[in-house]
Design a protein around this motif. Structure first.
Motif, PDB file in Angstrom:
ATOM      1  N   THR A 104      13.584  -4.017   3.353  1.00 51.99           N
ATOM      2  CA  THR A 104      14.753  -3.203   3.105  1.00 51.99           C
ATOM      3  C   THR A 104      14.467  -1.938   2.741  1.00 51.99           C
ATOM      4  OG1 THR A 104      14.405  -4.146   0.739  1.00 51.99           O
ATOM      5  CG2 THR A 104      15.932  -5.149   2.241  1.00 51.99           C
ATOM      6  N   GLN A 105      13.262  -1.461   2.354  1.00 51.15           N
ATOM      7  CA  GLN A 105      13.043  -0.012   2.252  1.00 51.15           C
ATOM      8  C   GLN A 105      12.870   0.598   3.684  1.00 51.15           C
ATOM      9  OE1 GLN A 105       9.838  -0.389  -0.213  1.00 51.15           O
ATOM     10  NE2 GLN A 105      10.435   0.256  -2.127  1.00 51.15           N
ATOM     11  N   THR A 106      12.264  -0.088   4.476  1.00 50.88           N
ATOM     12  CA  THR A 106      11.949   0.510   5.786  1.00 50.88           C
ATOM     13  C   THR A 106      13.389   0.618   6.753  1.00 50.88           C
ATOM     14  OG1 THR A 106      10.076  -0.825   6.061  1.00 50.88           O
ATOM     15  CG2 THR A 106      11.010  -0.009   8.093  1.00 50.88           C
ATOM     16  N   LEU A 107      14.234  -0.363   6.211  1.00 52.36           N
ATOM     17  CA  LEU A 107      15.620  -0.168   7.130  1.00 52.36           C
ATOM     18  C   LEU A 107      16.416   0.871   6.393  1.00 52.36           C
ATOM     19  CD1 LEU A 107      16.463  -4.161   7.320  1.00 52.36           C
ATOM     20  CD2 LEU A 107      15.650  -2.696   9.361  1.00 52.36           C
ATOM     21  N   LYS A 108      16.388   0.930   5.064  1.00 51.37           N
ATOM     22  CA  LYS A 108      17.193   1.900   4.394  1.00 51.37           C
ATOM     23  C   LYS A 108      16.641   3.260   4.674  1.00 51.37           C
ATOM     24  CE  LYS A 108      18.582  -0.596   0.394  1.00 51.37           C
ATOM     25  NZ  LYS A 108      18.410  -1.101  -1.041  1.00 51.37           N
ATOM     26  N   ALA A 109      15.284   3.442   4.758  1.00 49.27           N
ATOM     27  CA  ALA A 109      14.755   4.931   5.383  1.00 49.27           C
ATOM     28  C   ALA A 109      15.294   5.166   6.680  1.00 49.27           C
ATOM     29  CB  ALA A 109      13.356   4.701   5.593  1.00 49.27           C
ATOM     30  N   TRP A 110      15.316   3.973   7.590  1.00 50.81           N
ATOM     31  CA  TRP A 110      15.844   4.476   8.875  1.00 50.81           C
ATOM     32  C   TRP A 110      17.333   4.947   8.745  1.00 50.81           C
ATOM     33  CZ3 TRP A 110      19.758   3.419  12.221  1.00 50.81           C
ATOM     34  CH2 TRP A 110      19.736   3.923  13.447  1.00 50.81           C
ATOM     35  N   LEU A 111      18.288   4.412   8.083  1.00 54.88           N
ATOM     36  CA  LEU A 111      19.426   4.508   8.108  1.00 54.88           C
ATOM     37  C   LEU A 111      19.735   5.868   7.164  1.00 54.88           C
ATOM     38  CD1 LEU A 111      21.738   2.434   8.497  1.00 54.88           C
ATOM     39  CD2 LEU A 111      21.942   2.127   5.913  1.00 54.88           C
ATOM     40  N   MET A 112      18.971   6.670   6.121  1.00 52.81           N
ATOM     41  CA  MET A 112      19.215   7.649   5.719  1.00 52.81           C
ATOM     42  C   MET A 112      18.625   8.845   6.807  1.00 52.81           C
ATOM     43  SD  MET A 112      20.124   7.543   2.601  1.00 52.81           S
ATOM     44  CE  MET A 112      21.014   6.106   3.035  1.00 52.81           C
ATOM     45  N   GLU A 113      17.590   8.508   7.516  1.00 53.33           N
ATOM     46  CA  GLU A 113      17.471   9.256   8.551  1.00 53.33           C
ATOM     47  C   GLU A 113      18.453   9.621   9.682  1.00 53.33           C
ATOM     48  OE1 GLU A 113      13.415   8.778  10.095  1.00 53.33           O
ATOM     49  OE2 GLU A 113      12.786   8.352   8.055  1.00 53.33           O
ATOM     50  N   HIS A 114      19.192   8.657   9.798  1.00 53.02           N
ATOM     51  CA  HIS A 114      20.309   8.551  10.746  1.00 53.02           C
ATOM     52  C   HIS A 114      21.848   8.305  10.508  1.00 53.02           C
ATOM     53  CE1 HIS A 114      16.606   7.272  12.634  1.00 53.02           C
ATOM     54  NE2 HIS A 114      16.873   7.828  13.656  1.00 53.02           N
ATOM     55  N   LYS A 115      21.861   9.099   9.155  1.00 49.26           N
ATOM     56  CA  LYS A 115      23.283   9.024   8.763  1.00 49.26           C
ATOM     57  C   LYS A 115      24.278   9.619   9.284  1.00 49.26           C
ATOM     58  CE  LYS A 115      22.130  10.812   4.355  1.00 49.26           C
ATOM     59  NZ  LYS A 115      21.808  11.416   3.245  1.00 49.26           N
ATOM     60  N   GLN A 116      24.122  10.367  10.463  1.00 43.88           N
ATOM     61  CA  GLN A 116      25.049  10.961  11.328  1.00 43.88           C
ATOM     62  C   GLN A 116      25.606   9.764  12.200  1.00 43.88           C
ATOM     63  OE1 GLN A 116      26.738  13.783  10.317  1.00 43.88           O
ATOM     64  NE2 GLN A 116      25.053  13.893   8.750  1.00 43.88           N
ATOM     65  N   HIS A 117      24.647   9.099  12.493  1.00 38.37           N
ATOM     66  CA  HIS A 117      24.978   8.083  13.556  1.00 38.37           C
ATOM     67  C   HIS A 117      24.155   6.715  13.428  1.00 38.37           C
ATOM     68  CE1 HIS A 117      26.329   6.724  17.423  1.00 38.37           C
ATOM     69  NE2 HIS A 117      25.252   6.125  17.804  1.00 38.37           N
ATOM     70  N   PRO A 118      24.443   5.887  12.491  1.00 30.71           N
ATOM     71  CA  PRO A 118      23.602   4.845  12.024  1.00 30.71           C
ATOM     72  C   PRO A 118      23.811   3.632  12.934  1.00 30.71           C
ATOM     73  CG  PRO A 118      25.660   4.828  10.653  1.00 30.71           C
ATOM     74  CD  PRO A 118      25.903   5.864  11.640  1.00 30.71           C
ATOM     75  N   TYR A 119      23.671   3.764  14.039  1.00 33.64           N
ATOM     76  CA  TYR A 119      23.441   2.742  15.231  1.00 33.64           C
ATOM     77  C   TYR A 119      22.100   2.594  15.940  1.00 33.64           C
ATOM     78  CZ  TYR A 119      28.315   2.650  13.617  1.00 33.64           C
ATOM     79  OH  TYR A 119      29.633   2.502  12.890  1.00 33.64           O
ATOM     80  N   PRO A 120      21.388   1.977  15.612  1.00 34.96           N
ATOM     81  CA  PRO A 120      20.141   2.037  16.374  1.00 34.96           C
ATOM     82  C   PRO A 120      20.299   1.478  17.791  1.00 34.96           C
ATOM     83  CG  PRO A 120      19.887   0.231  14.942  1.00 34.96           C
ATOM     84  CD  PRO A 120      21.471   1.104  14.534  1.00 34.96           C
ATOM     85  N   ASP A 121      19.624   2.213  18.847  1.00 37.91           N
ATOM     86  CA  ASP A 121      19.740   1.701  20.331  1.00 37.91           C
ATOM     87  C   ASP A 121      18.526   0.680  20.269  1.00 37.91           C
ATOM     88  OD1 ASP A 121      17.160   3.055  20.493  1.00 37.91           O
ATOM     89  OD2 ASP A 121      18.140   4.861  21.275  1.00 37.91           O
ATOM     90  N   GLU A 122      18.510   0.213  21.347  1.00 38.04           N
ATOM     91  CA  GLU A 122      17.681  -1.064  21.799  1.00 38.04           C
ATOM     92  C   GLU A 122      16.136  -0.547  21.294  1.00 38.04           C
ATOM     93  OE1 GLU A 122      18.270  -4.366  22.859  1.00 38.04           O
ATOM     94  OE2 GLU A 122      20.302  -3.483  22.264  1.00 38.04           O
ATOM     95  N   THR A 123      15.723   0.615  21.990  1.00 36.85           N
ATOM     96  CA  THR A 123      14.506   1.044  21.339  1.00 36.85           C
ATOM     97  C   THR A 123      14.241   1.036  20.055  1.00 36.85           C
ATOM     98  OG1 THR A 123      14.473   2.278  23.572  1.00 36.85           O
ATOM     99  CG2 THR A 123      12.479   2.833  22.357  1.00 36.85           C
ATOM    100  N   GLU A 124      15.304   1.711  19.275  1.00 38.51           N
ATOM    101  CA  GLU A 124      14.855   1.682  17.751  1.00 38.51           C
ATOM    102  C   GLU A 124      14.728   0.322  17.063  1.00 38.51           C
ATOM    103  OE1 GLU A 124      17.106   5.957  16.930  1.00 38.51           O
ATOM    104  OE2 GLU A 124      18.162   4.288  17.545  1.00 38.51           O
TER     105      GLU A 124
END
Length: 54
Positions: free
Chosen positions: A11-31
């Motif tokens: 969850t820390q890893t996922l939340k960290a990704w989310l915080m870094e992508h606050k403007q667009h919290p939708y990971p693409d296939e690569t992400e």
């Protein structure tokens, strides 16, 4: 089906990704693939977690 809590590191890893992508919290296939490798979750689990947390 019983919901299982994910390990804290996951969850820390996922939340960290989310915080870094606050403007667009939708990971693409690569992400998503990168997050799968980092967390050991499936693409489906990553997608569901993102849906639930947004």
């Amino acid at each position: 089906k019983k919901r299982r809590e994910l390990p804290k590191e996951v969850t820390q890893t996922l939340k960290a990704w989310l915080m870094e992508h606050k403007q667009h919290p939708y990971p693409d296939e690569t992400e998503k693939k990168m997050l799968c490798e980092k967390t050991g979750l499936t693409m489906n689990q990553i997608s569901n977690w993102m849906i639930n947390v947004r």
